[in-house]
Design an enzyme around this catalytic site. Structure first.
Site: not given
Ligand code: NAD
Length: 319
Positions: A50, A148, A152
């Site tokens: 975590d 959100y 960021k």
């Molecule tokens: P996702 O939710 O699939 O992946 C995020 C991961 O972080 C998850 O596996 C979750 O278990 C992990 N996580 C959450 N809390 C945690 C903690 N306390 N300790 C350890 N791990 C933890 O999301 P994603 O789509 O893969 O996004 C990845 C990054 O990209 C994020 O920062 C997100 O904000 C950013 N982002 C994604 C998108 C998109 O379109 N998917 C767009 C803009 C930004």
């Protein structure tokens, strides 16, 4: 052999980034609260931690030889589509801020050389249809549409402050909506492309599909392989401050539905219903990432052709 740490390696983008780094010949440690849901991780080592806890961040950033990682990719976040962003703002602001505060501090303190932070197009203000594209500096004066986005921006600024005060190179990408196979497709955290692929997979030919809002919101969607390529290029570049990464193919939500329906070879009727939509439009310049030779290779249709069959299979198995 270069060594990298990927935080959020159990998630959508993180698990694909691990694959990319393995292809580039890295030894990779993945860290997350959970392992990837849809396939075995390709990370050489996977730690369930975590990252809201400072001592876990301190453990994560030291390699198996107790040396700081050369490269840390921070993608762990409390994250979801508009439905989740709208309803879980306290969780998002608390959990993601704690992760980002402790990760940059632990990395800089331990002597990590390169730190990548995954920011978002949500740092920008709302836009109207047909406005000119915004460049990275237009994030200020800041007026993100949701919490959100504010989190960021704070995390970007925090990472940049550490880059000024410590010997750590910080690279920040602002992702546009990203999609592809092995992304969350149900449960409330799924984003629009996955949710709509699921609804169309579930619909009868000639049936009805519910779409939140009036279907006119404009977005650009980026296929996961293009994004992973962009992250890698940016991390190894000299570009400081936020850098937009995303495809420049702008479509309305209704056009997205149409594209998926074509790939699915189904006729569907769109039923607009009330729901969280987010901003009206998003248009961004990509000059900075393009200066590194990056181009999005997958059109929306090509990306959906690779994503829809995977979601259809999930629906058939578990739906
Ligand atoms: P996702 O939710 O699939 O992946 C995020 C991961 O972080 C998850 O596996 C979750 O278990 C992990 N996580 C959450 N809390 C945690 C903690 N306390 N300790 C350890 N791990 C933890 O999301 P994603 O789509 O893969 O996004 C990845 C990054 O990209 C994020 O920062 C997100 O904000 C950013 N982002 C994604 C998108 C998109 O379109 N998917 C767009 C803009 C930004």
């Amino acid at each position: 052999m270069k060594e990298a740490l990927v935080c959020g390696a159990g998630g959508f983008i993180g698990s694909h980034l691990v694959k990319k780094l393995k292809k580039e010949g890295y030894w990779v440690r993945g860290v997350d609260l959970k392992k990837p849901e849809f396939s075995e991780t390709e990370a050489d080592e996977f730690m369930l931690l975590d990252l809201r806890e400072p001592e876990n961040c301190e453990r994560a950033v030291l390699s198996r030889r107790q040396k700081p990682f050369e490269e840390v990719y921070q993608l762990a976040a409390d994250m979801g589509g508009m439905g989740y962003i709208d309803s879980a703002e306290c969780d998002i602001m608390r959990n993601s801020a704690l992760i980002n505060i402790h990760m940059i501090h632990s990395s800089a303190n331990a002597g990590v050389k390169g730190y990548f932070f995954s920011s978002s197009a949500c740092v920008y203000r709302d836009m109207q249809a047909d406005e000119d594209e915004l460049s990275e500096e237009d994030a200020y004066p800041a007026f993100p549409d949701n919490e959100y986005g504010w989190e960021k921006l704070y995390a970007e600024r925090m990472a940049m402050a550490y880059a000024r005060r410590y010997d750590i190179k910080v690279r920040i990408a602002r992702f546009q909506n990203c999609y592809g196979p092995e992304g969350t497709w149900r449960g409330g955290r799924e984003k629009a492309p996955a949710a709509l692929c699921r609804k169309i997979a579930e619909a009868e030919n000639g049936g009805e599909v519910e779409v939140w809002g009036d279907g006119t919101a404009v977005r650009a969607y980026t296929y996961i392989d293009d994004l992973a390529e962009g992250i890698f290029l940016l991390m190894h570049s000299d570009l400081e401050n936020g850098v937009n990464i995303g495809r420049q193919e702008y479509v309305t939500v209704d056009e997205l539905v149409q594209t998926i329906a074509e790939v699915a070879e189904k006729d569907v009727k769109i039923k607009h219903v009330k729901g969280p939509v987010g901003v009206m439009a998003r248009y961004f310049k990509k000059d900075r990432i393009r200066s590194l030779g990056w181009e999005s290779e997958f059109s929306l249709k090509d990306g959906i052709k690779r994503t829809y069959p995977w979601i259809k299979e999930q629906v058939a198995k578990y739906g």
